[in-house]
Every structure is written in structure tokens, then in C-alpha cells.
Design a protein around this motif. Structure first.
Motif, PDB file in Angstrom:
ATOM      1  N   ASP A   1       0.679  -1.207   0.175  1.00 60.05           N
ATOM      2  CA  ASP A   1      -0.165   0.101   0.056  1.00 60.05           C
ATOM      3  C   ASP A   1       0.876   1.271   0.098  1.00 60.05           C
ATOM      4  OD1 ASP A   1       1.096  -0.748   2.562  1.00 60.05           O
ATOM      5  OD2 ASP A   1      -0.663   0.674   3.285  1.00 60.05           O
ATOM      6  N   ARG A   2       2.119   0.984   0.502  1.00 56.02           N
ATOM      7  CA  ARG A   2       3.041   2.136   0.270  1.00 56.02           C
ATOM      8  C   ARG A   2       4.304   1.654   0.342  1.00 56.02           C
ATOM      9  NH1 ARG A   2       3.360   5.080   6.246  1.00 56.02           N
ATOM     10  NH2 ARG A   2       3.338   3.165   7.468  1.00 56.02           N
ATOM     11  N   ASP A   3       5.520   2.612   0.218  1.00 52.25           N
ATOM     12  CA  ASP A   3       6.831   2.060   0.478  1.00 52.25           C
ATOM     13  C   ASP A   3       6.879   1.431   1.852  1.00 52.25           C
ATOM     14  OD1 ASP A   3       7.395   2.889  -2.182  1.00 52.25           O
ATOM     15  OD2 ASP A   3       8.470   4.751  -1.527  1.00 52.25           O
ATOM     16  N   TYR A   4       7.904   0.480   1.855  1.00 51.36           N
ATOM     17  CA  TYR A   4       8.381  -0.151   2.977  1.00 51.36           C
ATOM     18  C   TYR A   4       9.920  -0.254   3.037  1.00 51.36           C
ATOM     19  CZ  TYR A   4       3.617  -0.997   4.468  1.00 51.36           C
ATOM     20  OH  TYR A   4       2.409  -0.731   4.846  1.00 51.36           O
ATOM     21  N   PRO A   5      10.583   0.485   4.052  1.00 53.79           N
ATOM     22  CA  PRO A   5      10.095   1.258   4.990  1.00 53.79           C
ATOM     23  C   PRO A   5       9.556   2.427   4.446  1.00 53.79           C
ATOM     24  CG  PRO A   5      12.269   0.618   5.552  1.00 53.79           C
ATOM     25  CD  PRO A   5      12.013   0.250   4.155  1.00 53.79           C
ATOM     26  N   PRO A   6       8.360   2.957   4.917  1.00 55.06           N
ATOM     27  CA  PRO A   6       7.626   4.336   4.481  1.00 55.06           C
ATOM     28  C   PRO A   6       8.528   5.440   4.563  1.00 55.06           C
ATOM     29  CG  PRO A   6       6.678   3.444   6.604  1.00 55.06           C
ATOM     30  CD  PRO A   6       7.868   2.609   6.300  1.00 55.06           C
ATOM     31  N   PHE A   7       9.583   5.484   5.172  1.00 60.48           N
ATOM     32  CA  PHE A   7      10.634   6.505   5.431  1.00 60.48           C
ATOM     33  C   PHE A   7      12.080   5.982   5.769  1.00 60.48           C
ATOM     34  CE2 PHE A   7       8.252   5.744   9.389  1.00 60.48           C
ATOM     35  CZ  PHE A   7       9.265   5.391  10.017  1.00 60.48           C
ATOM     36  N   ASN A   8      12.898   7.047   5.517  1.00 65.66           N
ATOM     37  CA  ASN A   8      14.414   6.375   5.736  1.00 65.66           C
ATOM     38  C   ASN A   8      14.309   6.262   7.405  1.00 65.66           C
ATOM     39  OD1 ASN A   8      14.989   6.594   2.991  1.00 65.66           O
ATOM     40  ND2 ASN A   8      15.910   8.847   3.321  1.00 65.66           N
ATOM     41  N   ARG A   9      14.504   5.166   7.822  1.00 66.42           N
ATOM     42  CA  ARG A   9      14.532   4.768   9.370  1.00 66.42           C
ATOM     43  C   ARG A   9      15.587   4.559   9.603  1.00 66.42           C
ATOM     44  NH1 ARG A   9      11.767  -0.290   9.385  1.00 66.42           N
ATOM     45  NH2 ARG A   9      13.874  -1.406   9.475  1.00 66.42           N
ATOM     46  N   ALA A  10      15.990   5.416  11.058  1.00 68.90           N
ATOM     47  CA  ALA A  10      17.071   5.041  11.719  1.00 68.90           C
ATOM     48  C   ALA A  10      17.052   3.564  12.173  1.00 68.90           C
ATOM     49  CB  ALA A  10      17.270   6.039  12.659  1.00 68.90           C
ATOM     50  N   THR A  11      17.971   3.088  12.178  1.00 65.48           N
ATOM     51  CA  THR A  11      18.270   1.494  12.560  1.00 65.48           C
ATOM     52  C   THR A  11      18.873   1.411  14.171  1.00 65.48           C
ATOM     53  OG1 THR A  11      20.078   0.978  11.431  1.00 65.48           O
ATOM     54  CG2 THR A  11      17.862   0.587  10.294  1.00 65.48           C
ATOM     55  N   MET A  12      19.445   2.526  14.508  1.00 67.45           N
ATOM     56  CA  MET A  12      20.318   2.541  15.635  1.00 67.45           C
ATOM     57  C   MET A  12      19.850   3.777  16.552  1.00 67.45           C
ATOM     58  SD  MET A  12      22.768   0.302  15.881  1.00 67.45           S
ATOM     59  CE  MET A  12      23.295  -1.048  14.750  1.00 67.45           C
ATOM     60  N   ASP A  13      19.909   3.922  17.740  1.00 63.49           N
ATOM     61  CA  ASP A  13      19.889   4.941  18.510  1.00 63.49           C
ATOM     62  C   ASP A  13      21.397   5.932  18.248  1.00 63.49           C
ATOM     63  OD1 ASP A  13      17.516   4.662  19.638  1.00 63.49           O
ATOM     64  OD2 ASP A  13      18.404   3.446  21.209  1.00 63.49           O
TER      65      ASP A  13
ATOM     66  N   GLU B   1       7.702  10.634  15.544  1.00 66.27           N
ATOM     67  CA  GLU B   1       7.919  11.860  15.096  1.00 66.27           C
ATOM     68  C   GLU B   1       8.534  12.521  14.048  1.00 66.27           C
ATOM     69  OE1 GLU B   1       8.754  13.113  19.855  1.00 66.27           O
ATOM     70  OE2 GLU B   1      10.292  13.429  18.376  1.00 66.27           O
ATOM     71  N   SER B   2       8.359  13.590  13.568  1.00 62.10           N
ATOM     72  CA  SER B   2       9.005  13.854  12.276  1.00 62.10           C
ATOM     73  C   SER B   2       9.237  15.661  12.310  1.00 62.10           C
ATOM     74  CB  SER B   2       8.139  13.829  11.235  1.00 62.10           C
ATOM     75  OG  SER B   2       8.482  14.196   9.889  1.00 62.10           O
ATOM     76  N   PHE B   3      10.454  16.070  11.794  1.00 59.12           N
ATOM     77  CA  PHE B   3      10.588  17.569  11.696  1.00 59.12           C
ATOM     78  C   PHE B   3      11.595  17.565  10.393  1.00 59.12           C
ATOM     79  CE2 PHE B   3      13.398  16.796  15.520  1.00 59.12           C
ATOM     80  CZ  PHE B   3      14.846  16.619  14.902  1.00 59.12           C
ATOM     81  N   SER B   4      11.599  18.745   9.877  1.00 57.32           N
ATOM     82  CA  SER B   4      12.618  19.179   8.711  1.00 57.32           C
ATOM     83  C   SER B   4      13.552  19.801   9.331  1.00 57.32           C
ATOM     84  CB  SER B   4      11.659  20.389   7.992  1.00 57.32           C
ATOM     85  OG  SER B   4      10.646  19.638   7.447  1.00 57.32           O
ATOM     86  N   LEU B   5      14.865  19.861   8.600  1.00 56.80           N
ATOM     87  CA  LEU B   5      16.119  20.315   9.158  1.00 56.80           C
ATOM     88  C   LEU B   5      15.943  22.130   8.828  1.00 56.80           C
ATOM     89  CD1 LEU B   5      18.717  18.120   7.740  1.00 56.80           C
ATOM     90  CD2 LEU B   5      17.692  18.051   9.989  1.00 56.80           C
ATOM     91  N   LYS B   6      16.686  22.700  10.009  1.00 60.24           N
ATOM     92  CA  LYS B   6      16.762  23.881  10.034  1.00 60.24           C
ATOM     93  C   LYS B   6      17.880  24.403   9.295  1.00 60.24           C
ATOM     94  CE  LYS B   6      15.135  24.484  14.843  1.00 60.24           C
ATOM     95  NZ  LYS B   6      15.659  24.786  16.036  1.00 60.24           N
ATOM     96  N   GLU B   7      18.042  25.455   8.650  1.00 56.71           N
ATOM     97  CA  GLU B   7      19.073  26.150   8.081  1.00 56.71           C
ATOM     98  C   GLU B   7      20.237  25.831   8.882  1.00 56.71           C
ATOM     99  OE1 GLU B   7      18.721  27.999   5.133  1.00 56.71           O
ATOM    100  OE2 GLU B   7      20.722  28.479   5.000  1.00 56.71           O
ATOM    101  N   GLY B   8      21.463  25.353   8.497  1.00 53.56           N
ATOM    102  CA  GLY B   8      22.682  25.259   9.087  1.00 53.56           C
ATOM    103  C   GLY B   8      22.652  24.128   9.971  1.00 53.56           C
TER     104      GLY B   8
ATOM    105  N   LYS C   1       0.310   8.229   9.227  1.00 50.61           N
ATOM    106  CA  LYS C   1       1.277   9.232   8.947  1.00 50.61           C
ATOM    107  C   LYS C   1       2.490   8.645   8.423  1.00 50.61           C
ATOM    108  CE  LYS C   1      -0.919  12.693  11.662  1.00 50.61           C
ATOM    109  NZ  LYS C   1      -1.374  12.038  12.780  1.00 50.61           N
ATOM    110  N   PRO C   2       3.285   9.579   7.555  1.00 44.62           N
ATOM    111  CA  PRO C   2       4.255   9.049   6.776  1.00 44.62           C
ATOM    112  C   PRO C   2       5.386   8.559   7.696  1.00 44.62           C
ATOM    113  CG  PRO C   2       3.702  10.998   5.635  1.00 44.62           C
ATOM    114  CD  PRO C   2       2.743  10.912   6.771  1.00 44.62           C
ATOM    115  N   TRP C   3       5.552   9.017   9.013  1.00 43.35           N
ATOM    116  CA  TRP C   3       6.497   8.341   9.808  1.00 43.35           C
ATOM    117  C   TRP C   3       5.985   7.662  10.944  1.00 43.35           C
ATOM    118  CZ3 TRP C   3       4.882  13.376   9.100  1.00 43.35           C
ATOM    119  CH2 TRP C   3       3.803  13.657  10.203  1.00 43.35           C
TER     120      TRP C   3
END
Lengths: 398, 398
Positions: free
Chosen positions: A40-52, A77-84, B195-197
């Protein structure tokens, strides 16, 4: 007389096909899938961190470089990167923000204190290639990709996969309606005290237990003596089913009425007698889409004929592939004198490798015959002697 | 960190023992017997004809001799011999009358017409030893003989045997009450659009399916985010069970609250982290007689940890013996770099012999990881490379 392989082929080519039904996912484990399943969508659905650890850019990485970071990102959770923004703290399962392509595990980080209100860190690792410690969006499955076909048995991993894909309803093979008739004047119920020349009805219990492997609960179990009109009645009622299984009454004795009664009720004989031991008198016929098995009366014969013949029918009915028995080495030797294919009870034993050892019995009437066995091994008709270490076909009970 | 073998030993030595309950026989198939079973009478209970044919005396037999006979005896009937009676017609399953000790099958008889109102027959056979074609009273089991012990799994043959012995009620291990908690902020229900994440909760489905092998239906399944008070509530309620199984929240991330919450609720940690892949962060503890497993959150890790650790507990709880994995040859080579014992999905394939082949995956987060596998093979911690043909331990899913 036909061989067991010929009998299985006749069974499979005669078999009706079960209906498709839609059930809630939680009722489908162990059943047979009857629809094609796409992602129904890509799996993983996002680039997933596999480690802490820390997410950052692989380009320009250096062990000497000190990275500033402020924010941390958790699974869910999700967020976009800030400048820099140079790095973030990230937890297993969280989506790596677009722009970063590397996760370094926390064990490889060296804390550098705080500078200008920002936390500082550097990394002692050589695992810094692009997408290290990241499960990349779509690497397991792409949206729309075909992942499961019709006729797949829903094992644990598939059940889990269907849940991941959000399949709260799923199309499966409807289980067959099965009725059981135990025949024989010598048979009494298990709660009765048998007369010295009587025995209790164990065969309907064997069949009930063997059906359980497929999740099938018999619709009815009846016991009738060797009386033609009682048997006719029972068969008439029993034919309201997908599979009717009788035990007893198929061998040569003049009270062996089952084949006669079945034919009088319009069940067409497909075979009677197979070159096997035990179970030689086994009978199989069809009436339209209804299958009827007449199994011999000995307890172990019932178990063998069910495992080899009735299961072949059930599998085909449910749209499962033809079973391919395992091939395992036999410990010891075994001779036979007849021209029949013998199915005999064996255990799996762990020696240098896993081997089959024979469960010795007093023949198919021995009520202990299969009790500690893991399955059946096969000595084919033309095989007079099995040598120590020879590979045999093995049908596990489960 | 402990090894997987050490972890299994700790699990087994911690395990509580299930209660004994009495159930109707028909509910006991696949369950674990918790009483000793003795034979209620001899088996066979009489000298039983194993062929349709003629019963007579072995002493004085001759192929030339012509025998008179009048009566016939069927299964479910009995009679005593009359003075001077030389032979009777007998059917499979009938009791051979006292005084006779030989059954000759009907195919070996030659009809000699009728003389003085009595039918005449002679026999073309060399199989005339005493008790030929007769199953002798008590040859399988003698009255009072011990046939089954406590802790026996009630497979089909044993279920059938218990029916023969007239055990309409049987004492078995009561199944454990199991509760399941899926944790993680990223987890949503399967009927939701994530949601995507976010990802859907597949782990509770894996656990439900794996429990089904033992006939266990979970008492409850709940889903909670990474919130300490919600998790405390869920654990508090979950502890009303024999086995509480959590997934997620046991690895190093700072939201991995499960171990903390469990300890705050009085669950004593027995181990946290095992030298395996996948499943390294697995947590196990006990509170009195209640077991608690904290499984990692990746779908395949859940399946591996359940198969290896939770099943070890369930088997011990039910009084089943410790499992001994099969040993089968591996097709191909396999390398690993870490110091962990790896459990990886394999299929059984029929080549010259039955071999294990690896199901390639993208790791424990790959939702396809186990889908077409028949079980798990083991590459032990110190084994850098598996050679082609090497024997591996194999844990079938079923």
C-alpha cells in the motif's frame, strides 16, 4: 491396484475448490490467502534510523570534526532540518530528516561538552558511508509491488505483514464442511464399557485431531453398526458436506457395506484399494463437488490414509500446493516382503545429523502404533530392503 | 551479556508450572497430558482376526485336508465353538473363538462344495503357524500397564489411544493466560492510515499467531505510546496474567521505558540483552509466578525472540520437555562479522537430501523477513563462516 502416487494424482484431479470468503485479519492466521497482495506504500515508508545515535551528512564527514546539535527525534515524530543544522540526536525507528543520510550509533559518539548553548559531539567510527544505519524508504517493498500471491499459507510472518499493510479484512479459502461416520458392529462409544469382543470408537477422534491441523472442526460425528439401512441414512445425511470421511467397512468381509451403500447413494468410485500398507482397502469417490473417503477400520490405517490421501484432498481444496515430503536419512535397516508401499511411524532423532528411527509396532491394529512418532516414512513397493543411512521420504504429522 | 543458551536456561529455571485441569477428551488434542495413563484392559482385548477368512486349529493342519464349516463370525459378535466344529468363517476384527489359533485368509481357501448339509473347504497356504493372522490378546498392552506419562503432548495417535482406553475426561496442563502490549509512539492500529513516519502495529499479530501453535488465545492486546503513566497503567493491568509480552521500548533510546516501568511495578529483571541478532535488547523478568517478556520492536526480532525465548517458557510452563532443534545441512555459505549468535530465516528445500537455504532479508526491520521461511537456522557467535553442507540447528516455525 493403483500406487499411492497414482491415488494422490486422482485425488488432486478430482478435488473441488473451496469458496473465497472475507474474514477479519485476526481470523486468518494459518489459513490460505485467496487474493493477490500489493504494497500500500513504500516499506520502510521513510528513511528509518536502525540505531540510537546521531543523524548527519555523510559528505564531508571527518573523525576530527566537531558537530553541534540541539534537537532530538524519536520514533513516531518528524521534523524538517533547519538552516545550518549539522546533526541531530535520533532514536531507533525515527525518520531520518531529508538532507541527512548517515546515522552513527551513540556508542561511537564522544561528548564534547557545550559551546554557545549548543551541544558538541564528535564520532569515532569508520562506518560513515551514505545510508549507514538507515533502512532506506522502499528498500523492502515499493508502493504497488506484488508481495503475496493467491494460495499462500498465512504463516506468522505473513500474518504480521498483512497487519503492516493495513489489511484488516482478508480473503481466504473457506474451510471445508467435514462429516465423519465410524462404522462397525464392534464399535461402542468411548463412555461405554465395551463387551469383551467390542472396542471403543477411536477413529473419529483420530480424524478430529488430524483435521485440527487445518483449523477444521467436524460438522458431525456419527457411529453406525453394519446395518444397511442405518448406514444409508447416515450417508444420506453425511453427503451434506464438502468431505465425508467414513472409517471401517471397506475391506473384503461380506459385511463391508460401505462401497455398496456409497454407490447406491450416487457417489462415483474413483478408486478402491491402493498398493499400500497399512490402508490397502481405502476407497475414494466423488458425488459432484463432494468428496467421500472410506478409510479402513484399524486405528493406524486411518491415521496413515488421512495423512496421505485426505490431506492431499484438503490441500488441493484449499488451493495449497502439492506437498513435497522431506528427505531424511534412516537409522538402521528395514526389510519387507510384500509388493506394497509401506508407510511406517518414525521419530526424528538427533545424531550427527537429524535421522529417522522406526517406531516398532505390532501392525496397523496396534493402538500404540504411532504414539511417540513424529511422522511417517515411506518404503516404496519395489524396495525390499532399506540400508542404514538411506534417504527416505518423511511426512511429519504437523 | 549472556548467550542465548544461558538465557534459555534462566527462562526454564524461572518458569512457573501450569495448573492441572480436567477436560472432556475432545478438547485435549494438542494439549499436554498431566496424568499417568494405564491400560484399562488388554489390547487387543481378545484374539482378533486380522484378515477375512477361516478360523481353525493350527495343530494337524494339512493342505490335503477338507474342512467342514457352518457358521460365520463378524466383528462385534462372539460365540463358543460347538463340539466337533472344525472351522468357521471369520471376518476381520472378530474375536477368534477359544480353541482355534489360526486364521487363513479367504484368498487362500478353495471351495469344496457341500457335503451332508455342511460347506466344505480346503486351504492352499504355508502360513499356518499358531496365531498366524491373529492379533493376540494383550500383545499391544496388558491390563494395568503404564502407557503414557505426565508431560506427554497429546498428538493424534495419543488422542486416539485415549479414546480407545475410554478416557472421556483427561487431565491436562491449563493454558497460560497471556496478555500483549505493543509500545511505541510510531505505532498505529491496522485500520488506521498511518502518517508518513508512523507504522501499523504488526507485532501483536505476530505474537497472536505464534501463540496459536499452543492453542493459546491472548486475553488482551493493548497499544500504548511511549508515555510513562499510560505504560504503567497498561503494565499494571497486564500483570493479571501468567505471561505478559511487550514489544518495543527495550533498546537504548531514552524513551525506552519498558524496563524502568516493569521494575517500578515489581517485576524482577532476570536478564536484559542477549548475545543474539536479531533480538539483542530482549528483556525477561518475573514477578512471583508471572513472567514478563520485553521483546524488541522490529517485526522479525519479535518473531525470533518469541520462537526462541517465549516458547521455551511456554513449553516449560506446560511441562513439555526442552526442545531439541533439528540438525540439517545448509546449502551455500554464510559469513558474519559480529560476535553475536545469529538466527536467520531459512526454507527447507528438497535436493539430494532436505537442506536449509537462506531467505535473504534487509535485516530485522524488513517486513518481508520471514514470510516464505519454514523456520530459523542458527549461526553461533564464534562461527565466522558457515561452509556449504555444514549442519545447522533448525527451529521450524510449526
Amino acid at each position: 491396484m493403483i500406487s499411492s502416487q497414482e491415488a494422490i494424482k486422482l485425488i488432486e484431479s478430482s478435488a473441488a475448490k473451496s469458496e473465497i470468503i472475507s474474514v477479519p485479519l485476526e481470523h486468518s492466521s494459518g489459513k490460505v490467502l485467496r487474493e493477490k497482495i500489493l504494497a500500500d506504500r513504500d516499506y520502510p515508508p521513510f528513511n528509518r534510523a536502525t540505531m540510537d545515535g546521531f543523524a548527519l551528512r555523510s559528505q564531508g564527514f571527518s573523525k576530527e570534526r566537531i558537530y553541534s546539535y540541539e534537537r532530538e527525534l524519536h520514533a513516531g515524530e518528524s521534523f524538517s532540518l533547519k538552516e545550518g543544522e549539522e546533526a541531530i540526536r535520533i532514536m531507533t525507528g525515527a525518520p531520518v530528516p531529508s538532507g541527512f543520510d548517515l546515522v552513527i550509533k551513540v556508542e561511537d559518539s564522544v561528548d564534547q561538552g557545550i559551546s554557545e548553548g549548543k551541544k558538541q559531539v564528535r564520532f569515532e567510527t569508520d562506518k560513515t558511508s551514505s545510508f549507514a544505519n538507515i533502512a532506506i524508504q522502499g528498500e523492502d517493498l515499493k508502493t504497488g509491488e506484488e508481495i503475496l500471491l493467491e494460495g499462500t499459507e498465512i504463516n506468522t510472518a505473513i500474518f504480521s505483514l498483512l497487519a503492516s499493510l493495513g489489511r484488516s479484512q482478508v480473503q481466504i479459502s473457506k474451510l471445508p464442511k467435514v462429516r465423519i461416520i465410524s462404522t462397525g458392529n464392534e464399535i461402542v462409544g468411548i463412555e461405554e464399557i465395551p463387551k469383551p469382543w467390542q472396542i471403543r470408537d477411536s477413529n473419529s477422534y483420530s480424524i478430529r485431531s488430524l483435521l485440527q491441523k487445518y483449523g477444521i472442526v467436524p460438522e458431525s460425528i456419527v457411529r453406525v453398526g453394519d446395518d444397511i439401512s442405518l448406514l444409508e441414512n447416515a450417508v444420506q445425511q453425511g453427503l451434506d458436506s464438502d468431505i465425508l470421511i467414513l472409517s471401517g467397512g471397506v475391506s473384503m468381509g461380506n459385511l463391508d457395506l460401505v462401497p455398496k451403500v456409497l454407490q447406491s447413494k450416487g457417489v462415483q468410485e474413483i478408486f478402491h484399494k491402493v498398493r499400500i500398507k497399512p490402508g490397502k482397502p481405502v476407497w475414494f469417490g466423488m458425488k459432484g463437488k463432494q468428496a467421500v473417503f472410506g478409510l479402513p477400520g484399524n486405528p493406524f490405517s486411518v491415521q496413515v490414509c488421512f495423512r496421505i490421501f485426505v490431506e492431499s484432498y484438503i490441500r488441493k481444496f484449499l488451493c495449497l500446493p502439492t506437498e513435497s515430503p522431506l528427505l531424511l536419512p534412516f537409522l538402521g535397516e528395514r526389510k519387507k516382503k510384500n509388493q506394497l508401499t509401506e508407510f511406517f511411524p518414525v521419530r526424528l532423532e538427533r545424531k550427527q545429523t537429524t535421522v529417522l528411527t522406526e517406531n516398532k509396532t505390532n501392525g496397523s491394529g496396534d493402538i500404540r502404533a504411532g504414539i511417540f512418532s513424529d511422522g511417517l516414512a515411506v518404503q516404496f513397493s519395489d524396495k525390499e530392503k532399506i540400508q542404514d543411512g538411506e534417504l527416505l521420504e518423511f511426512y511429519p504429522w504437523n
